[in-house]
Design a protein around this motif. Structure first.
Motif, short mmCIF file in Angstrom:
data_model
loop_
_atom_site.label_atom_id
_atom_site.label_comp_id
_atom_site.label_asym_id
_atom_site.label_seq_id
_atom_site.Cartn_x
_atom_site.Cartn_y
_atom_site.Cartn_z
N CYS A 1 -10.48 7.34 -0.94
CA CYS A 1 -9.33 6.79 -0.35
C CYS A 1 -8.96 7.92 0.68
O CYS A 1 -8.52 8.93 0.08
N ALA B 1 -2.10 8.47 -6.77
CA ALA B 1 -3.46 8.52 -7.23
C ALA B 1 -3.54 8.93 -9.00
O ALA B 1 -4.81 8.27 -9.29
N CYS C 1 -6.60 -0.48 -1.70
CA CYS C 1 -5.90 0.50 -2.72
C CYS C 1 -6.56 0.13 -4.08
O CYS C 1 -6.61 -0.95 -4.56
N HIS C 2 -6.63 1.12 -4.68
CA HIS C 2 -7.30 1.07 -6.27
C HIS C 2 -6.04 0.47 -7.43
O HIS C 2 -6.63 0.22 -8.35
N VAL D 1 -4.02 5.57 -10.90
CA VAL D 1 -5.46 5.14 -11.11
C VAL D 1 -6.14 5.86 -11.96
O VAL D 1 -7.10 5.27 -12.85
N HIS E 1 0.97 -1.24 0.09
CA HIS E 1 -0.14 -0.02 0.08
C HIS E 1 0.92 1.31 -0.03
O HIS E 1 1.91 1.28 0.72
N PHE F 1 -6.47 8.41 1.93
CA PHE F 1 -4.83 8.87 1.85
C PHE F 1 -4.83 9.54 0.44
O PHE F 1 -3.55 10.09 0.15
N PRO G 1 -11.60 2.30 -1.45
CA PRO G 1 -10.97 1.11 -1.82
C PRO G 1 -11.27 0.19 -0.82
O PRO G 1 -11.13 0.47 0.38
FE1 SF4 Z 1 -3.19 6.21 -3.41
FE2 SF4 Z 1 -4.03 3.67 -3.69
FE3 SF4 Z 1 -5.36 5.67 -2.03
FE4 SF4 Z 1 -5.41 5.79 -4.69
S1 SF4 Z 1 -6.57 4.14 -3.41
S2 SF4 Z 1 -4.90 7.64 -3.02
S3 SF4 Z 1 -3.35 4.86 -5.28
S4 SF4 Z 1 -3.50 4.50 -1.75
#
Ligand code: SF4
Length: 361
Positions: A307, A316, A341-342, A319, A269, A309, A329
Motif C-alpha cells: 500500500c 498499518a 485497504c487491508h 493489519v 480509507h 500510503f 490492497p
Molecule cells: Fe493503512 Fe490500509 Fe494502506 Fe494498510 S492498507 S497502510 S491500513 S491504508
C-alpha cells in the motif's frame, strides 16, 4: 444513479458487484501513465479505472503528485508524448482516445472536451483581446466568419456573467479582474459546447466570494448543457458543493470512491480520514483539533511497495505481519463504493467510531 455504479471487471484492481446499466460518456480502464526521466520511470498514474455519465460531476481529490492532473491531461491528449507511456483505455462517447492521433485529439478538444486551468492569466494570451481569443476557438471548430465569432464571444461573455459584454469583448486580459479572467477562460472552454469539461483547481487562486460565483456558474452551465464535469481539487468544501461522486487518489492510484455523501460522511480509507481530519470545518466545535497527515506524499520514481500510503498510515500495525508493506490492497467496489485497504470492515468501523469521528466534530 451515480457515475460509479457501472463498473466492469476490466479493472484488475477492482472487483464489482454492479452491472452496467447505462453507457458512460467517459470510460477509463486500467490507465497507466509513466514518464521516462534521467533518474528512472515515474509511475504517475498506476492502474486507474472510472466512469462518468453525462450531466454528472466527478470530484477528484488528493495531494500534489497524486496523479489527478496527469490523468486529466492524458484524457485530453495534452501529455508530453515523447517521454510518456500510456497504457489502458480511455473511451469518450464510444471513441477510443489512447493511441488516437494528434489531429483527432485536437478536433475533440474544444468540440467535445475542454479544460479550465488553474491560472487564467497564464492561459490567456496578453497580446490579444479576450473576445478574439474566445472567438478564435469557435471559428477554428466551426469555420464561421470573424463577425460570427465575435458575436459568439459576446454571447459567451454574457453567459458567464461579464457585465457589458459587447464592450468588454475588446478588452485585453490585464483589463479584467482575476474573477473576470477566470470567467473568460470558462467562456473559452465552453464556447463550442463541450460535452466533457475538465476543471483543474479552477478556483484556487480566487477569493471565496468569486469562488462561490464560479461554482454556481459551473452548476448553471451544467444544468443548461448537460455537461459531464471532472473537477480536480484538494478542497473538500468544493467537493461538498459541486460533486456527485468522489474519487480519492494517492500515489497515482485510487484509494477510495463513492458518492459525495458516502465519501464525506462515512469515509472508509485511512488517507481519506486524514484528509477530512486536517481541514477546518465551520460546523465543528472549536475544541476539535486539526490533525495533519504526517509525512509527505510518496516519490513516484520509487514508490513504497504494498500500500503506497503505508509509511504515513497510523493503522498499518492493526493489519499486522507487515502485510501493508508487501501486498497492494485491491480496490473492491460494491455498487460503485469501496476503498483499497487491508483493514477489515470491523476494524475500520471501530477505528472510525473511536478515533476518526471525534476529530470530524
Ligand atoms: Fe493503512 Fe490500509 Fe494502506 Fe494498510 S492498507 S497502510 S491500513 S491504508
Amino acid at each position: 444513479m451515480t457515475s460509479f455504479d457501472k463498473r466492469t471487471a476490466a479493472d484488475p484492481a477492482t472487483a464489482s458487484a454492479a452491472a452496467p446499466a447505462e453507457t458512460p460518456f467517459l470510460s477509463v480502464r486500467d490507465l497507466k501513465v509513466h514518464f521516462s526521466t534521467e533518474d528512472g520511470t515515474v509511475k504517475a498514474v498506476d492502474g486507474l479505472s472510472f466512469d462518468l455519465m453525462r450531466g454528472k460531476t466527478l470530484g477528484i481529490v488528493g495531494e500534489s503528485g497524486s496523479g489527478k492532473s496527469v490523468t486529466n491531461l492524458t484524457i485530453l491528449g495534452l501529455h508530453d508524448k515523447r517521454s510518456t507511456t500510456v497504457e489502458g483505455s480511455i473511451v469518450l462517447d464510444g471513441q477510443e482516445l489512447t493511441g488516437a492521433g494528434d489531429r483527432t485529439l485536437e478536433k475533440l478538444r474544444g468540440n467535445k472536451m475542454s479544460m479550465i486551468f488553474q491560472d487564467a492569466l497564464t492561459s490567456l494570451s496578453p497580446y490579444h483581446t479576450v473576445g478574439r481569443q474566445i472567438g478564435e476557438v469557435y471559428a477554428k471548430h466551426t469555420g464561421c466568419s470573424k463577425k460570427e465569432a465575435r458575436a459568439r464571444a459576446v454571447e459567451m461573455l454574457r453567459r458567464v456573467g461579464i457585465p457589458q459584454p459587447d464592450m468588454r469583448v475588446d478588452d485585453y486580459p490585464h483589463q479584467f479582474s482575476g474573477g473576470m479572467r477566470q470567467r473568460a477562460m470558462i467562456a473559452m472552454a465552453l464556447v463550442c459546447d463541450p460535452e466533457l469539461l475538465i476543471a483543474d483547481e479552477p478556483t484556487t487562486a480566487l477569493d471565496v466570494t468569486v469562488q462561490a460565483q464560479i461554482l454556481d456558474l459551473l452548476k448553471d452551465l451544467q444544468r443548461e448543457f448537460g455537461t459531464a464535469i471532472i473537477f480536480i481539487t484538494h478542497d473538500l468544501g468544493v467537493i461538498a458543493d459541486l460533486a456527485d461522486d468522489v474519487m480519492v487518489m494517492y500515489g497515482g492510484r485510487v484509494v477510495e470512491r463513492g458518492t459525495k455523501e458516502e465519501v464525506l460522511e462515512t469515509p472508509d480509507h485511512p488517507y481519506t480520514w486524514g484528509l477530512l481530519s486536517s481541514v477546518p470545518r465551520l460546523d465543528a466545535s472549536v475544541d476539535v483539533p486539526l490533525v495533519p497527515i504526517p509525512g509527505s506524499p510518496p516519490s513516484l520514481l520509487n514508490p513504497p511497495s504494498g500500500c503506497r500510503f503505508n509509511p504515513r498510515c497510523a493503522y498499518a500495525s492493526e493489519v499486522g505481519d507487515g502485510v501493508c508493506t508487501v501486498e497492494r490492497p485491491p480496490l473492491v467496489l460494491t455498487a460503485g463504493r469501496g476503498a483499497a485497504c487491508h483493514l477489515t470492515p470491523e476494524q475500520k468501523k471501530t477505528i472510525f467510531t473511536d478515533t476518526v469521528q471525534p476529530l470530524l466534530g
